[in-house]
Design an enzyme around this catalytic site. Structure first.
Site, PDB file in Angstrom:
ATOM      1  N   GLY A   1       0.874  -1.089  -0.137  1.00  0.00           N
ATOM      2  CA  GLY A   1      -0.441  -0.044  -0.078  1.00  0.00           C
ATOM      3  C   GLY A   1       1.016   1.379   0.096  1.00  0.00           C
ATOM      4  O   GLY A   1       2.117   1.085   0.294  1.00  0.00           O
ATOM      5  N   GLN A   2       0.179   2.337   0.424  1.00  0.00           N
ATOM      6  CA  GLN A   2       0.961   3.743  -0.346  1.00  0.00           C
ATOM      7  C   GLN A   2       1.785   3.405   0.846  1.00  0.00           C
ATOM      8  O   GLN A   2       2.532   4.257   0.929  1.00  0.00           O
ATOM      9  CB  GLN A   2      -0.150   5.165   0.216  1.00  0.00           C
ATOM     10  CG  GLN A   2      -0.003   6.230  -0.495  1.00  0.00           C
ATOM     11  CD  GLN A   2      -0.756   7.687  -0.602  1.00  0.00           C
ATOM     12  OE1 GLN A   2      -1.937   6.923   0.437  1.00  0.00           O
ATOM     13  NE2 GLN A   2       0.013   8.313  -0.468  1.00  0.00           N
TER      14      GLN A   2
ATOM     15  N   ASP B   1       0.402  -9.060   1.538  1.00  0.00           N
ATOM     16  CA  ASP B   1       0.035  -8.187   0.484  1.00  0.00           C
ATOM     17  C   ASP B   1      -0.969  -9.465   0.451  1.00  0.00           C
ATOM     18  O   ASP B   1      -0.428 -10.687   0.873  1.00  0.00           O
ATOM     19  CB  ASP B   1       0.057  -7.203   0.428  1.00  0.00           C
ATOM     20  CG  ASP B   1      -0.847  -6.016   0.169  1.00  0.00           C
ATOM     21  OD1 ASP B   1      -1.737  -6.401   0.079  1.00  0.00           O
ATOM     22  OD2 ASP B   1      -0.105  -5.386   0.467  1.00  0.00           O
ATOM     23  N   ILE B   2      -1.982  -9.001  -0.091  1.00  0.00           N
ATOM     24  CA  ILE B   2      -3.251 -10.128  -0.376  1.00  0.00           C
ATOM     25  C   ILE B   2      -2.491 -10.343  -2.294  1.00  0.00           C
ATOM     26  O   ILE B   2      -2.951 -11.323  -2.776  1.00  0.00           O
ATOM     27  CB  ILE B   2      -4.444  -9.839  -0.725  1.00  0.00           C
ATOM     28  CG1 ILE B   2      -5.400 -10.254  -0.851  1.00  0.00           C
ATOM     29  CG2 ILE B   2      -4.874  -8.654  -1.451  1.00  0.00           C
ATOM     30  CD1 ILE B   2      -6.647 -10.098  -0.161  1.00  0.00           C
ATOM     31  N   ARG B   3      -1.626  -9.510  -2.625  1.00  0.00           N
ATOM     32  CA  ARG B   3      -1.688 -10.076  -4.066  1.00  0.00           C
ATOM     33  C   ARG B   3       0.087 -10.211  -4.058  1.00  0.00           C
ATOM     34  O   ARG B   3       0.809  -8.878  -3.555  1.00  0.00           O
ATOM     35  CB  ARG B   3      -1.976  -9.373  -4.749  1.00  0.00           C
ATOM     36  CG  ARG B   3      -3.325  -9.797  -4.935  1.00  0.00           C
ATOM     37  CD  ARG B   3      -4.291  -8.557  -5.988  1.00  0.00           C
ATOM     38  NE  ARG B   3      -3.522  -7.153  -6.146  1.00  0.00           N
ATOM     39  CZ  ARG B   3      -4.631  -6.542  -5.246  1.00  0.00           C
ATOM     40  NH1 ARG B   3      -5.887  -6.993  -4.883  1.00  0.00           N
ATOM     41  NH2 ARG B   3      -4.604  -4.965  -4.962  1.00  0.00           N
TER      42      ARG B   3
ATOM     43  N   TYR C   1     -15.119   4.770   6.939  1.00  0.00           N
ATOM     44  CA  TYR C   1     -13.580   4.226   7.585  1.00  0.00           C
ATOM     45  C   TYR C   1     -13.421   4.980   8.834  1.00  0.00           C
ATOM     46  O   TYR C   1     -12.936   4.399   9.404  1.00  0.00           O
ATOM     47  CB  TYR C   1     -12.772   5.181   6.352  1.00  0.00           C
ATOM     48  CG  TYR C   1     -10.873   5.196   6.944  1.00  0.00           C
ATOM     49  CD1 TYR C   1     -10.654   4.069   6.217  1.00  0.00           C
ATOM     50  CD2 TYR C   1     -10.689   6.676   6.673  1.00  0.00           C
ATOM     51  CE1 TYR C   1      -8.743   4.190   7.191  1.00  0.00           C
ATOM     52  CE2 TYR C   1      -9.246   6.989   6.662  1.00  0.00           C
ATOM     53  CZ  TYR C   1      -8.530   5.233   7.218  1.00  0.00           C
ATOM     54  OH  TYR C   1      -7.535   5.275   7.291  1.00  0.00           O
TER      55      TYR C   1
ATOM     56  N   LYS D   1     -11.597   3.199  12.104  1.00  0.00           N
ATOM     57  CA  LYS D   1     -10.947   4.321  12.906  1.00  0.00           C
ATOM     58  C   LYS D   1     -11.137   4.321  14.542  1.00  0.00           C
ATOM     59  O   LYS D   1     -10.233   3.632  14.764  1.00  0.00           O
ATOM     60  CB  LYS D   1     -10.160   4.738  12.262  1.00  0.00           C
ATOM     61  CG  LYS D   1      -9.748   4.347  10.662  1.00  0.00           C
ATOM     62  CD  LYS D   1      -8.778   3.376  11.134  1.00  0.00           C
ATOM     63  CE  LYS D   1      -7.636   3.147   9.995  1.00  0.00           C
ATOM     64  NZ  LYS D   1      -6.795   2.171   9.884  1.00  0.00           N
TER      65      LYS D   1
END
Length: 329
Positions: A28-29, A51-53, A159, A163
């Site tokens: 991710g970022q 990660d998932i990929r 989101y 959180k």
């Protein structure tokens, strides 16, 4: 003669080299830059990215990488056991704008992945957890200027709701089970090394790419929408700093406010024009405007500065120059 300070430095380095770290959501970022930075500190083989990929990017190709579903408790536990993981950085999440399109999945991913690592720590399989929160925990009833560490929270997005709930669970697991979990509320993050990730503040990343490639940008927020922002270098530094701080320094176990700068699309456009005079910006606010309007304009992060000596390095001018220098390359 060996000085006492030299012995301390040596012991710290040995500890760092021996610490085994798992990063969930490493593609991710934030995860991409965090992984590389941690590998530079603790050694490549001691930082397991996942990660998932399995994407063809540096974070995958430069060290140990595992394909993992953050929603699968057994997969996470297996990785923790076979790699003898001591610290977990849980960076997997569905961000604000993307989460609004799929609320049920966003809640599932953002909450249950957290429960998985908290329960592994409760069982004694993990020593320390980093979990990121966000300014999305605040809402339209929160004081917008200089938002305090402890204040009204009525988030209006899935989101933000996830959180805020996560913060409460982190604090509960620390107070009830002694779990060493640490967290910071990220403002909008700006990075040259990774594309926008689906957040409401991501216009401040995309605007730089469009400034270079097209010399113009159509902004999905209004011209005077002011939000807290931070350069990725500062965010990574804060993340590592809070994790390396002595346990007794971490006095807030929900999540710390974190701040660096606040600006509007108009202000960042003016900074870009100093380097690209022909750059133009237009404004066509969409559904993300309502999200942005519910968030603070500036943040009071004095607790982080006092408790573990947080200090940012980049302001809007130095960030703009650094972003354009890197992207032009």
């Amino acid at each position: 003669m060996i000085l006492k300070s030299e012995i301390v430095i040596f012991v710290v380095k040995i500890y760092q080299m021996a610490t085994k770290i798992l990063i969930i959501g490493a593609c991710g970022q934030i995860g991409t830059e965090l992984t590389q930075k941690l590998r530079g500190i603790y050694g490549v083989e001691n930082v397991i990215a996942s990660d998932i990929r399995k994407l063809n990017i540096d974070v995958v190709n430069s060290g140990p990488f595992e394909v993992i579903n953050a929603l699968d408790f057994n997969q996470i536990q297996h990785l923790v056991e076979i790699h003898e993981i001591e610290e977990v950085y849980l960076m997997a999440a569905l961000l604000s704008a993307t989460a609004e399109k799929n609320p049920a999945f966003a809640w599932d991913l953002n909450m249950n992945s957290l429960f998985h690592v908290l329960n592994l720590a409760k069982a004694g399989k993990i020593k320390k957890i980093f979990w990121p929160s966000s300014i999305a925990v605040f809402g339209p009833t929160t004081p917008r200027e200089n938002t305090p560490q402890f204040t009204i929270m009525e988030p209006s997005t899935v989101y933000g709701i996830s959180k805020q709930s996560g913060e409460r669970w982190c604090e509960y697991y620390h107070n009830t089970y002694g779990v060493d979990v640490r967290s910071i509320r990220y403002p909008g993050l700006i990075s040259w090394s990774s594309p926008p990730g689906g957040g409401t503040t991501d216009y401040a990343v995309d605007i730089f790419h469009k400034a270079i490639s097209k010399k113009k940008y159509d902004c999905f927020l209004s011209s005077e929408t002011k939000m807290p922002m931070m350069y990725m270098d500062d965010a990574i530094a804060a993340t590592i700093q809070i994790m390396q701080s002595p346990k007794e320094k971490i006095k807030i176990r929900s999540s710390y406010n974190l701040a660096a700068m606040s600006f509007t699309p108009t202000e960042i456009a003016e900074e870009i024009k100093k380097f690209i005079p022909e750059f133009t910006i237009t404004y066509h606010p969409d559904f993300r405007q309502k999200i942005a309007d519910s968030w603070p304009a500036s943040i009071d992060d004095s607790a982080a500065r006092e408790d573990w000596n947080w200090s940012h390095q980049f302001d809007i001018s130095s960030m703009t120059k650094d972003m354009l220098d890197h992207l032009k390359k």
